[in-house]
Design an enzyme around this catalytic site. Structure first.
Site, short mmCIF file in Angstrom:
data_model
loop_
_atom_site.label_atom_id
_atom_site.label_comp_id
_atom_site.label_asym_id
_atom_site.label_seq_id
_atom_site.Cartn_x
_atom_site.Cartn_y
_atom_site.Cartn_z
N HIS A 1 -0.33 -0.76 10.07
CA HIS A 1 -0.09 -2.08 9.46
C HIS A 1 -0.24 -3.19 10.50
O HIS A 1 -0.86 -4.22 10.27
CB HIS A 1 1.33 -2.16 8.85
CG HIS A 1 1.60 -1.18 7.76
ND1 HIS A 1 2.69 -0.35 7.76
CD2 HIS A 1 0.93 -0.91 6.61
CE1 HIS A 1 2.69 0.39 6.66
NE2 HIS A 1 1.64 0.08 5.94
N LYS B 1 11.13 2.30 -7.53
CA LYS B 1 10.65 3.18 -6.46
C LYS B 1 11.69 3.20 -5.34
O LYS B 1 11.97 2.18 -4.74
CB LYS B 1 9.32 2.61 -5.94
CG LYS B 1 8.45 3.61 -5.21
CD LYS B 1 7.07 3.01 -4.95
CE LYS B 1 6.48 3.50 -3.65
NZ LYS B 1 5.28 2.76 -3.26
N ARG C 1 -8.19 3.06 5.02
CA ARG C 1 -8.31 4.17 5.97
C ARG C 1 -9.41 5.13 5.55
O ARG C 1 -10.20 5.56 6.35
CB ARG C 1 -6.97 4.95 6.03
CG ARG C 1 -5.89 4.23 6.77
CD ARG C 1 -4.52 4.78 6.44
NE ARG C 1 -4.19 4.50 5.05
CZ ARG C 1 -3.00 4.69 4.52
NH1 ARG C 1 -2.03 5.21 5.23
NH2 ARG C 1 -2.76 4.38 3.26
N SER D 1 3.05 5.70 6.24
CA SER D 1 4.52 5.59 6.26
C SER D 1 5.19 6.89 5.81
O SER D 1 6.27 7.23 6.30
CB SER D 1 4.98 4.44 5.36
OG SER D 1 4.46 3.22 5.83
#
Ligand code: ADP
Length: 160
Positions: free
Chosen positions: A18, A42, A91, A129
């Site tokens: 990030h 979430k 990515r 993450s």
């Protein structure tokens, strides 16, 4: 007109992946708002407050970066903050497919907001993450995956 970009995400926690995207984007935009999505459904590992604290510490010396959070639609947050750009990192091809759908739907919701993608540097491709959280939960050392000013020991996870 000032070029303001929103970098939205869960950032649970904020990683060097990030950080790399935000630092590079500073040459493209006048201001970047790192916006932590507060999704009530979430469950996150780090609280919203902790996630914001970590990001604020990383960019404490960068006046062109602001940290905020939002609920609801990302494009609504952009409009409220007069941001015309949505920044995201890519990515892999899987990221591309996921991001493509979100960006096209966001475009349909608000034609004034442009999504801008930066491809991650090769070294950051495997970092996400979820893996960082798994290392922390298992008692491992995840320090090399988070920005160097962050000492993970100083922050407690919700289920830690
Ligand atoms: P979200 O839940 O919105 O996917 P994340 O915190 O996982 O939130 O990611 C926010 C943004 O950062 C996304 O655009 C994601 O693709 C990007 N990102 C995550 N990890 C990396 C990385 N290692 N390199 C580059 N971009 C990344």
């Amino acid at each position: 007109m000032k070029k303001v970009a929103v970098f939205p995400g869960s950032f649970d926690p904020f990683t060097i992946g990030h950080e790399g995207i935000v630092k590079r984007a500073l040459s493209l935009f006048d201001e970047i708002i790192i916006a932590v999505g507060a999704n009530a459904l979430k469950k996150s590992y780090y609280s919203l407050k902790t996630r914001k604290e970590i990001i604020a510490k990383v960019f404490q010396n960068e006046p062109r970066i602001r940290v905020d959070h939002y609920e609801g639609l990302t494009v609504d947050f952009c409009r409220k903050n007069e941001a015309r750009y949505l920044l995201r990192g890519l990515r892999t091809a899987a990221d591309f497919e996921f991001e493509r759908a979100i960006a096209q739907v966001n475009k349909a919701l608000d034609t004034d907001v442009e999504s801008v993608f930066l491809l991650t540097i090769p070294e950051h491709t495997p970092i996400n993450s979820t893996i960082v959280r798994d290392i922390i939960r298992s008692g491992g050392d995840a320090s090399k995956f988070v920005p160097s000013v962050i000492r993970l020991k100083d922050y407690k996870g919700e289920d830690a």
